[in-house]
Design a protein around this motif. Structure first.
Motif, PDB file in Angstrom:
ATOM      1  N   LEU A   1     -15.825 -21.888  57.440  1.00 49.01           N
ATOM      2  CA  LEU A   1     -15.885 -23.189  58.085  1.00 49.01           C
ATOM      3  C   LEU A   1     -17.216 -23.349  58.813  1.00 49.01           C
ATOM      4  N   LEU A   2     -17.622 -22.323  59.523  1.00 55.72           N
ATOM      5  CA  LEU A   2     -18.881 -22.407  60.265  1.00 55.72           C
ATOM      6  C   LEU A   2     -20.082 -22.522  59.329  1.00 55.72           C
ATOM      7  N   ILE A   3     -20.074 -21.750  58.253  1.00 59.09           N
ATOM      8  CA  ILE A   3     -21.178 -21.853  57.294  1.00 59.09           C
ATOM      9  C   ILE A   3     -21.202 -23.248  56.686  1.00 59.09           C
ATOM     10  N   GLU A   4     -20.046 -23.784  56.356  1.00 56.87           N
ATOM     11  CA  GLU A   4     -19.997 -25.133  55.773  1.00 56.87           C
ATOM     12  C   GLU A   4     -20.502 -26.169  56.766  1.00 56.87           C
ATOM     13  N   ARG A   5     -20.115 -26.026  58.019  1.00 58.03           N
ATOM     14  CA  ARG A   5     -20.632 -26.958  59.036  1.00 58.03           C
ATOM     15  C   ARG A   5     -22.144 -26.821  59.189  1.00 58.03           C
ATOM     16  N   ALA A   6     -22.630 -25.587  59.190  1.00 56.20           N
ATOM     17  CA  ALA A   6     -24.082 -25.369  59.301  1.00 56.20           C
ATOM     18  C   ALA A   6     -24.803 -25.957  58.098  1.00 56.20           C
ATOM     19  N   ARG A   7     -24.178 -25.872  56.922  1.00 55.67           N
ATOM     20  CA  ARG A   7     -24.770 -26.444  55.718  1.00 55.67           C
ATOM     21  C   ARG A   7     -24.908 -27.962  55.832  1.00 55.67           C
ATOM     22  N   HIS A   8     -24.093 -28.540  56.712  1.00 55.85           N
ATOM     23  CA  HIS A   8     -24.157 -29.988  56.934  1.00 55.85           C
ATOM     24  C   HIS A   8     -24.844 -30.297  58.265  1.00 55.85           C
ATOM     25  N   ASN A   9     -25.795 -29.431  58.624  1.00 53.43           N
ATOM     26  CA  ASN A   9     -26.707 -29.636  59.761  1.00 53.43           C
ATOM     27  C   ASN A   9     -26.071 -29.582  61.145  1.00 53.43           C
ATOM     28  N   SER A  10     -25.070 -28.752  61.333  1.00 55.50           N
ATOM     29  CA  SER A  10     -24.483 -28.574  62.655  1.00 55.50           C
ATOM     30  C   SER A  10     -25.231 -27.467  63.398  1.00 55.50           C
ATOM     31  N   LYS A  11     -25.959 -27.855  64.434  1.00 51.03           N
ATOM     32  CA  LYS A  11     -26.696 -26.868  65.249  1.00 51.03           C
ATOM     33  C   LYS A  11     -25.718 -25.963  65.996  1.00 51.03           C
ATOM     34  N   LYS A  12     -24.577 -26.521  66.389  1.00 48.58           N
ATOM     35  CA  LYS A  12     -23.562 -25.749  67.107  1.00 48.58           C
ATOM     36  C   LYS A  12     -23.063 -24.581  66.247  1.00 48.58           C
ATOM     37  N   ALA A  13     -22.850 -24.834  64.971  1.00 52.22           N
ATOM     38  CA  ALA A  13     -22.388 -23.784  64.063  1.00 52.22           C
ATOM     39  C   ALA A  13     -23.422 -22.675  63.945  1.00 52.22           C
ATOM     40  N   LEU A  14     -24.693 -23.044  63.928  1.00 54.23           N
ATOM     41  CA  LEU A  14     -25.757 -22.036  63.838  1.00 54.23           C
ATOM     42  C   LEU A  14     -25.725 -21.088  65.033  1.00 54.23           C
ATOM     43  N   ILE A  15     -25.335 -21.589  66.167  1.00 50.94           N
ATOM     44  CA  ILE A  15     -25.266 -20.760  67.376  1.00 50.94           C
ATOM     45  C   ILE A  15     -24.003 -19.894  67.374  1.00 50.94           C
ATOM     46  N   ILE A  16     -22.910 -20.433  66.869  1.00 52.60           N
ATOM     47  CA  ILE A  16     -21.621 -19.734  66.917  1.00 52.60           C
ATOM     48  C   ILE A  16     -21.520 -18.621  65.869  1.00 52.60           C
ATOM     49  N   ILE A  17     -22.174 -18.776  64.728  1.00 52.80           N
ATOM     50  CA  ILE A  17     -22.056 -17.799  63.629  1.00 52.80           C
ATOM     51  C   ILE A  17     -22.351 -16.360  64.074  1.00 52.80           C
ATOM     52  N   PRO A  18     -23.473 -16.094  64.754  1.00 53.43           N
ATOM     53  CA  PRO A  18     -23.707 -14.698  65.179  1.00 53.43           C
ATOM     54  C   PRO A  18     -22.625 -14.166  66.120  1.00 53.43           C
ATOM     55  N   ALA A  19     -22.104 -15.035  67.014  1.00 55.18           N
ATOM     56  CA  ALA A  19     -21.044 -14.594  67.932  1.00 55.18           C
ATOM     57  C   ALA A  19     -19.776 -14.217  67.159  1.00 55.18           C
ATOM     58  N   VAL A  20     -19.441 -14.999  66.160  1.00 59.16           N
ATOM     59  CA  VAL A  20     -18.262 -14.697  65.335  1.00 59.16           C
ATOM     60  C   VAL A  20     -18.476 -13.392  64.572  1.00 59.16           C
ATOM     61  N   MET A  21     -19.685 -13.178  64.075  1.00 59.90           N
ATOM     62  CA  MET A  21     -19.981 -11.936  63.354  1.00 59.90           C
ATOM     63  C   MET A  21     -19.858 -10.723  64.278  1.00 59.90           C
ATOM     64  N   LEU A  22     -20.306 -10.854  65.517  1.00 60.97           N
ATOM     65  CA  LEU A  22     -20.170  -9.758  66.485  1.00 60.97           C
ATOM     66  C   LEU A  22     -18.699  -9.466  66.754  1.00 60.97           C
ATOM     67  N   LEU A  23     -17.924 -10.495  66.957  1.00 62.68           N
ATOM     68  CA  LEU A  23     -16.488 -10.336  67.187  1.00 62.68           C
ATOM     69  C   LEU A  23     -15.823  -9.685  65.970  1.00 62.68           C
ATOM     70  N   TRP A  24     -16.148 -10.182  64.801  1.00 67.52           N
ATOM     71  CA  TRP A  24     -15.572  -9.665  63.549  1.00 67.52           C
ATOM     72  C   TRP A  24     -15.910  -8.179  63.378  1.00 67.52           C
TER      73      TRP A  24
END
Length: 182
Positions: free
Chosen positions: A1-24
Protein backbone atom coordinates in the motif's frame (compact mmCIF):
# COMPACT_ATOMS: atom_id res chain seq x y z
CA UNK A 1 0.00 0.00 0.00
CA UNK A 2 2.77 2.42 0.90
CA UNK A 3 4.73 1.69 -2.27
CA UNK A 4 1.57 2.18 -4.34
CA UNK A 5 0.87 5.48 -2.61
CA UNK A 6 4.47 6.59 -3.17
CA UNK A 7 4.13 5.61 -6.83
CA UNK A 8 1.28 8.12 -6.96
CA UNK A 9 3.45 10.92 -5.52
CA UNK A 10 2.65 10.65 -1.81
CA UNK A 11 5.51 12.31 0.11
CA UNK A 12 4.06 10.92 3.35
CA UNK A 13 4.47 7.35 2.08
CA UNK A 14 8.11 8.04 1.21
CA UNK A 15 8.74 8.97 4.83
CA UNK A 16 6.79 6.06 6.33
CA UNK A 17 8.34 3.27 4.19
CA UNK A 18 11.72 3.17 6.02
CA UNK A 19 9.94 3.17 9.41
CA UNK A 20 7.78 0.22 8.35
CA UNK A 21 10.87 -1.62 7.10
CA UNK A 22 12.60 -1.09 10.46
CA UNK A 23 9.55 -2.39 12.31
CA UNK A 24 9.24 -5.36 9.93
CA UNK A 25 12.95 -6.24 10.33
CA UNK A 26 12.47 -6.41 14.08
CA UNK A 27 9.40 -8.63 13.79
CA UNK A 28 10.02 -11.22 11.05
CA UNK A 29 12.70 -12.54 8.69
CA UNK A 30 10.32 -12.14 5.74
CA UNK A 31 11.55 -8.54 5.57
CA UNK A 32 13.79 -9.88 2.78
CA UNK A 33 10.67 -9.82 0.57
CA UNK A 34 10.17 -6.17 1.45
CA UNK A 35 13.75 -5.41 0.46
CA UNK A 36 13.12 -7.19 -2.85
CA UNK A 37 9.96 -5.15 -3.43
CA UNK A 38 11.84 -1.93 -2.68
CA UNK A 39 14.54 -2.91 -5.18
CA UNK A 40 11.97 -3.76 -7.85
CA UNK A 41 10.15 -0.50 -7.15
CA UNK A 42 13.35 1.58 -7.44
CA UNK A 43 14.31 -0.12 -10.73
CA UNK A 44 10.88 0.37 -12.25
CA UNK A 45 10.80 4.03 -11.19
CA UNK A 46 14.17 4.60 -12.86
CA UNK A 47 12.90 2.96 -16.06
CA UNK A 48 9.57 4.79 -15.89
CA UNK A 49 11.25 8.17 -15.64
CA UNK A 50 13.93 7.68 -18.30
CA UNK A 51 15.69 9.73 -19.57
CA UNK A 52 15.14 11.99 -16.53
CA UNK A 53 16.64 9.71 -13.87
CA UNK A 54 16.78 12.61 -11.41
CA UNK A 55 13.00 12.37 -11.09
CA UNK A 56 13.47 8.88 -9.63
CA UNK A 57 15.93 10.00 -6.91
CA UNK A 58 13.34 10.27 -4.09
CA UNK A 59 12.23 6.69 -4.79
CA UNK A 60 15.78 5.36 -5.05
CA UNK A 61 16.77 7.08 -1.79
CA UNK A 62 13.66 5.81 0.02
CA UNK A 63 14.28 2.25 -1.21
CA UNK A 64 17.95 2.40 -0.21
CA UNK A 65 17.20 3.77 3.25
CA UNK A 66 14.38 1.25 3.67
CA UNK A 67 16.71 -1.62 2.79
CA UNK A 68 19.66 -0.42 4.88
CA UNK A 69 17.57 0.32 7.96
CA UNK A 70 16.59 -3.35 8.13
CA UNK A 71 20.11 -4.07 9.37
CA UNK A 72 19.09 -2.40 12.66
CA UNK A 73 17.77 -5.55 14.30
CA UNK A 74 19.17 -7.83 17.02
CA UNK A 75 20.49 -10.33 14.44
CA UNK A 76 21.99 -7.78 12.04
CA UNK A 77 22.85 -9.24 8.63
CA UNK A 78 22.09 -12.78 9.89
CA UNK A 79 18.38 -11.96 9.58
CA UNK A 80 18.82 -11.51 5.84
CA UNK A 81 20.70 -14.79 5.52
CA UNK A 82 18.20 -16.89 7.50
CA UNK A 83 16.94 -18.97 4.58
CA UNK A 84 20.50 -20.00 3.68
CA UNK A 85 21.08 -21.29 7.21
CA UNK A 86 18.04 -23.57 7.38
CA UNK A 87 18.60 -27.32 7.18
CA UNK A 88 18.16 -28.53 3.57
CA UNK A 89 15.85 -31.39 4.58
CA UNK A 90 13.02 -29.20 5.91
CA UNK A 91 10.07 -29.81 3.57
CA UNK A 92 8.69 -26.27 3.66
CA UNK A 93 11.84 -25.17 1.81
CA UNK A 94 11.26 -27.68 -1.03
CA UNK A 95 9.89 -26.47 -4.36
CA UNK A 96 6.19 -27.01 -5.01
CA UNK A 97 7.32 -29.01 -8.04
CA UNK A 98 8.57 -31.69 -5.65
CA UNK A 99 4.92 -32.22 -4.69
CA UNK A 100 3.72 -32.28 -8.32
CA UNK A 101 2.22 -35.75 -7.95
CA UNK A 102 -0.32 -34.45 -5.41
CA UNK A 103 -3.56 -32.97 -6.73
CA UNK A 104 -3.40 -29.91 -4.42
CA UNK A 105 -0.07 -28.88 -5.95
CA UNK A 106 -1.38 -29.52 -9.46
CA UNK A 107 -4.51 -27.41 -8.87
CA UNK A 108 -2.46 -24.61 -7.34
CA UNK A 109 0.05 -24.64 -10.20
CA UNK A 110 -2.76 -24.54 -12.77
CA UNK A 111 -4.50 -21.65 -11.02
CA UNK A 112 -1.21 -19.86 -10.55
CA UNK A 113 -0.28 -20.26 -14.22
CA UNK A 114 -3.68 -19.01 -15.35
CA UNK A 115 -3.54 -16.00 -12.99
CA UNK A 116 -0.02 -15.14 -14.07
CA UNK A 117 -0.75 -15.39 -17.79
CA UNK A 118 -3.89 -13.24 -17.53
CA UNK A 119 -2.24 -10.68 -15.28
CA UNK A 120 0.90 -10.41 -17.40
CA UNK A 121 -1.07 -10.06 -20.64
CA UNK A 122 -3.22 -7.32 -19.16
CA UNK A 123 -0.43 -5.53 -17.34
CA UNK A 124 1.82 -5.57 -20.38
CA UNK A 125 -0.93 -4.22 -22.62
CA UNK A 126 -2.01 -1.52 -20.18
CA UNK A 127 1.35 -0.47 -18.76
CA UNK A 128 3.62 -0.45 -21.81
CA UNK A 129 2.70 3.16 -22.70
CA UNK A 130 3.42 4.39 -19.17
CA UNK A 131 6.63 2.34 -18.90
CA UNK A 132 5.29 1.08 -15.59
CA UNK A 133 6.46 -2.47 -14.97
CA UNK A 134 6.22 -2.62 -11.17
CA UNK A 135 3.13 -4.83 -10.88
CA UNK A 136 4.24 -6.95 -13.80
CA UNK A 137 7.47 -7.59 -11.91
CA UNK A 138 5.59 -8.36 -8.69
CA UNK A 139 3.39 -10.91 -10.49
CA UNK A 140 6.43 -12.54 -12.10
CA UNK A 141 8.28 -12.78 -8.78
CA UNK A 142 5.15 -14.08 -7.02
CA UNK A 143 5.00 -16.90 -9.57
CA UNK A 144 8.65 -17.83 -9.04
CA UNK A 145 8.55 -17.94 -5.22
CA UNK A 146 6.50 -21.17 -4.85
CA UNK A 147 8.86 -22.82 -7.30
CA UNK A 148 11.68 -22.01 -4.89
CA UNK A 149 9.94 -23.08 -1.67
CA UNK A 150 6.45 -24.40 -0.95
CA UNK A 151 6.24 -22.09 2.06
CA UNK A 152 5.71 -19.21 -0.41
CA UNK A 153 2.45 -20.61 -1.81
CA UNK A 154 0.49 -18.40 0.59
CA UNK A 155 2.33 -15.31 -0.60
CA UNK A 156 1.17 -15.77 -4.19
CA UNK A 157 -2.39 -14.47 -3.74
CA UNK A 158 -1.22 -11.73 -1.38
CA UNK A 159 1.26 -10.40 -3.92
CA UNK A 160 -0.87 -10.88 -7.03
CA UNK A 161 -4.20 -9.56 -5.70
CA UNK A 162 -3.16 -5.88 -5.62
CA UNK A 163 -2.04 -6.21 -9.24
CA UNK A 164 -5.35 -7.79 -10.24
CA UNK A 165 -7.70 -5.38 -8.42
CA UNK A 166 -7.49 -2.65 -11.11
CA UNK A 167 -8.11 -5.29 -13.80
CA UNK A 168 -11.20 -6.59 -11.97
CA UNK A 169 -12.41 -3.06 -11.24
CA UNK A 170 -12.06 -2.05 -14.89
CA UNK A 171 -14.01 -5.12 -16.01
CA UNK A 172 -16.80 -4.41 -13.51
CA UNK A 173 -17.05 -0.79 -14.73
CA UNK A 174 -17.16 -1.93 -18.38
CA UNK A 175 -19.93 -4.42 -17.64
CA UNK A 176 -21.91 -1.88 -15.61
CA UNK A 177 -21.71 0.62 -18.49
CA UNK A 178 -22.79 -1.96 -21.07
CA UNK A 179 -25.75 -3.01 -18.88
CA UNK A 180 -26.83 0.61 -18.30
CA UNK A 181 -26.90 1.21 -22.08
CA UNK A 182 -29.02 -1.86 -22.68
Amino acid sequence: LLIERARHNSKKALIIIPAVMLLWANMHASVVFGIGLLGLWALTEIYRRLPNIRAAVPYIVTAAIGALITLLNPSGIKLHLYSTQVAPDIQEFFSILKFGDQWQAQVFLLRMALSVVLALIYLRRERVEKRDWFWTGVVAVAAILPLLAIRHVGLFPLLVLPALVPIIEEEIVKRAKSHSRA
